[in-house]
Design an enzyme around this catalytic site. Structure first.
Site, PDB file in Angstrom:
ATOM      1  N   SER A  22     127.777  29.196  -0.276  1.00  0.00           N
ATOM      2  CA  SER A  22     126.411  29.202   0.592  1.00  0.00           C
ATOM      3  C   SER A  22     126.913  30.154   1.221  1.00  0.00           C
ATOM      4  O   SER A  22     126.881  31.272   1.203  1.00  0.00           O
ATOM      5  CB  SER A  22     125.839  27.792   1.239  1.00  0.00           C
ATOM      6  N   GLU A  35     119.154  25.849  -6.483  1.00  0.00           N
ATOM      7  CA  GLU A  35     118.800  26.012  -5.707  1.00  0.00           C
ATOM      8  C   GLU A  35     117.915  25.501  -4.725  1.00  0.00           C
ATOM      9  O   GLU A  35     118.844  25.134  -3.091  1.00  0.00           O
ATOM     10  CB  GLU A  35     119.202  27.393  -5.834  1.00  0.00           C
ATOM     11  N   HIS A  61     121.128  22.792  -4.516  1.00  0.00           N
ATOM     12  CA  HIS A  61     122.408  23.632  -3.478  1.00  0.00           C
ATOM     13  C   HIS A  61     123.409  22.858  -3.263  1.00  0.00           C
ATOM     14  O   HIS A  61     123.067  21.417  -2.051  1.00  0.00           O
ATOM     15  CB  HIS A  61     121.787  24.230  -3.007  1.00  0.00           C
TER      16      HIS A  61
END
Ligand code: NAG
Length: 546
Positions: free
Chosen positions: A230, A356, A466
């Site tokens: 991330s 995501e 995510h």
């Protein structure tokens, strides 16, 4: 399925538990002796300061190198986290409690204590390592939207143990870096002072520290791989284009999980948040606002930061605090730098999860009509876009729920009428499009691999969300072995689990794909999904970066 999630929770709760059988494990840095903690297989040196405390007059300044160490230091406890932006997450009704716990533990769970004096680094080594071992080094950069997070959320011990087991021992390093306004203050004033992207500069200082000291731990400073998830992956990507691609020998490879060079524009685009902080702290009318912000009490500044938009607020991934083009370290929009070939010429891996965007679309569930969707995109992602461009986005990301994210879940997971649509858009805009662009630009010029994680697809509402690929690397999945191979040989193939991972090329854009399927847990697919939508997104964001 949920037992797996409980393992994730354990990650945040258990931390690095005290070792029942500690034995003396020392390393000499300069004229100091640091004592770590050994499990017998690995030894952990935690909480070593790697830069001068960024406090007092050093607040909002470049990190300064640490003076030579002296004395005897117990490196047995992690250092405090950098100031965390406080979380306020509007969780909808009907989410499974495990998911709520997971998100809560990610976003809210006290990553305490926190302190402005936070620039510390952790080193985990095989216990047999000596200063002549010359082991390759995996440097973990944690994620958290550049607003929160800490290396203490992740235990690298099992990865080092696994590397020993594979006969490819590595050293694991993780660092704190300044976050939110403390690390990513952005404005004309910041630009003029040459003080942008301090959080990235902290990471860079940690990389310089590694060059200087890692051999004392048994590491090889010429074999450093930067790796993150991330915001951590975006950071690694930005180190590749920082300094116009001159990586100063600080790393030789990059491994990015959910993060690639993002389309961000000039650092003055953050002016509105700078001004808000200056106003709230009474610095607006100061002749030198930056100097004023340096002098306000920590608690006052922190309160002002907590009033700015957070990653789980309505604007979500249109982050208030994010790396931006500062003209010095990042000389331009990172995607532009990629296009101009200003990229460190090192092998890299960049991959994403399939869904995501879902986690972030929980923050904007009140976007329920076509018109609201359009306004949302225009306001937060494409303020410069024309009506024709917005029409095109509306067509390419249709309101048809079977085309939204979690992808491939048909009419399920419709948390609100535009939820799946916005999840598809946000996931592509921030993750998939920058990833594909990076690979298309660089494959053939340097060694590139990519992956797609479709695991945990059955999780209600979120799908392969995510962060879900963290399991695969920190809890004994194929990704862990691919990582260890890559850190050793700059190729993810070799020892351990997983199938052969072919390179990503323009003619064969291969994605190692992680599935829930027990018979075929890993397969190869092609990076050809949503081709038209993603290339249009890239075109628009490249022309008008955020
Ligand atoms: C959704 O809620 C946020 C926060 O309360 C508000 O700012 C926004 O205008 C709302 N959006 C819509 C489309 O109602």
């Amino acid at each position: 399925m949920f037992s797996v999630l409980q393992v994730v929770l354990a990650l945040f709760i258990v931390q690095t538990a005290a070792n029942p059988l500690p034995r003396a494990n020392n390393v000499i840095l300069d004229s100091a002796t640091f004592t770590g903690t050994s499990t017998g297989k690995v030894t952990k040196f935690l909480g070593i300061p790697y830069a001068q405390p960024p406090t007092g007059d050093r607040r909002f300044r470049l990190p300064e190198p640490i003076p030579p160490y002296t004395g005897t230091v117990q490196a047995t406890a992690s250092g405090p986290s950098c100031p965390q932006q406080s979380a306020h997450l509007p969780l909808p009704e009907g989410l499974p409690s495990d998911i709520v716990d997971l998100i809560a533990n990610t976003a809210y769970k006290a990553i305490f204590p926190e302190s402005e004096d936070c620039l510390s680094i952790n080193v985990i080594v095989p216990s047999t390592a000596t200063p002549t071992s010359k082991l390759p080094v995996a440097v973990w950069i944690f994620g958290g939207g550049f607003e929160l997070g800490s290396p203490n959320m992740y235990d690298g011990g099992p990865i080092v143990e696994r590397s020993i087991q594979l006969g490819e021992p590595v050293i694991y390093v993780s660092m704190n870096y300044r976050l939110n306004a403390f690390g990513f203050l952005a404005s004309q004033e910041v630009k003029d002072a040459g003080l942008g992207n301090l959080g990235l500069q902290d990471q860079r200082e940690a990389l310089r520290w590694i060059q200087k000291y890692i051999s004392s731990f048994g590491g090889d400073p010429t074999k450093v791989t930067i790796w993150g998830e991330s915001a951590g992956a975006i950071s690694a990507a930005l180190h590749m284009v920082a300094n116009d691609g001159n990586h100063e020998g600080l790393f030789r490879g990059a491994f990015m999980q959910s993060g690639s060079p993002i389309p961000v524009g000039d650092i003055t685009h953050g002016q509105v948040y700078y001004d808000a902080i200056a106003a709230e702290t009474g610095c607006s009318s100061a002749s030198d606002t930056l100097a004023c912000l340096r002098s306000v009490p920590y608690a006052t500044l922190k309160t002002a930061v907590d009033h700015t938009p957070f990653i789980f607020d309505y604007q979500s991934l249109a982050l208030a605090w994010i790396p931006r083009a500062d003209g010095v370290f990042l000389t331009d929009n990172p995607q532009k730098l990629v296009q101009d070939g200003k990229v460190a010429n090192v092998p890299f891996i960049t991959g994403d999860c399939d869904d995501e965007g879902t986690l972030f679309s929980l923050a904007n569930l009140n976007v329920t009509t076509n018109a609201q969707f359009r306004t949302y995109i225009k306001t937060f992602y494409m303020p410069q876009s024309t009506d024709a461009e917005l029409d095109q986005i509306m067509n390419l990301y249709p309101s048809d729920i079977t085309k939204g994210s979690p992808f491939g879940t048909g009419i399920l997971n419709v948390l609100s009428p535009q939820f799946k649509r916005l999840a598809a858009f946000q996931g592509d805009a921030v993750f998939q499009a920058p990833r594909r662009f990076f690979l298309e630009q660089r494959s053939g010029k340097q060694s590139t691999w990519s992956f797609l994680s479709k695991r945990l697809k059955g999780i209600p509402l979120l799908g392969s969300f995510h962060f879900s690929d963290i399991l695969n690397v920190y809890f004994g999945g194929e990704m862990e072995d691919y990582l260890i191979n890559f850190v050793n040989k700059l190729d993810p193939n070799g020892e351990g689990r997983g199938i052969n991972w072919p390179k990503y090329t323009t003619s064969s854009p291969n994605l190692v794909t992680f599935n829930d399927n027990l018979l075929f847990p890993v397969t190869i697919s092609q990076d050809t999904f949503r081709t038209e939508a993603i290339s249009f997104l890239t075109e628009v964001t490249l022309a008008n970066p955020l």
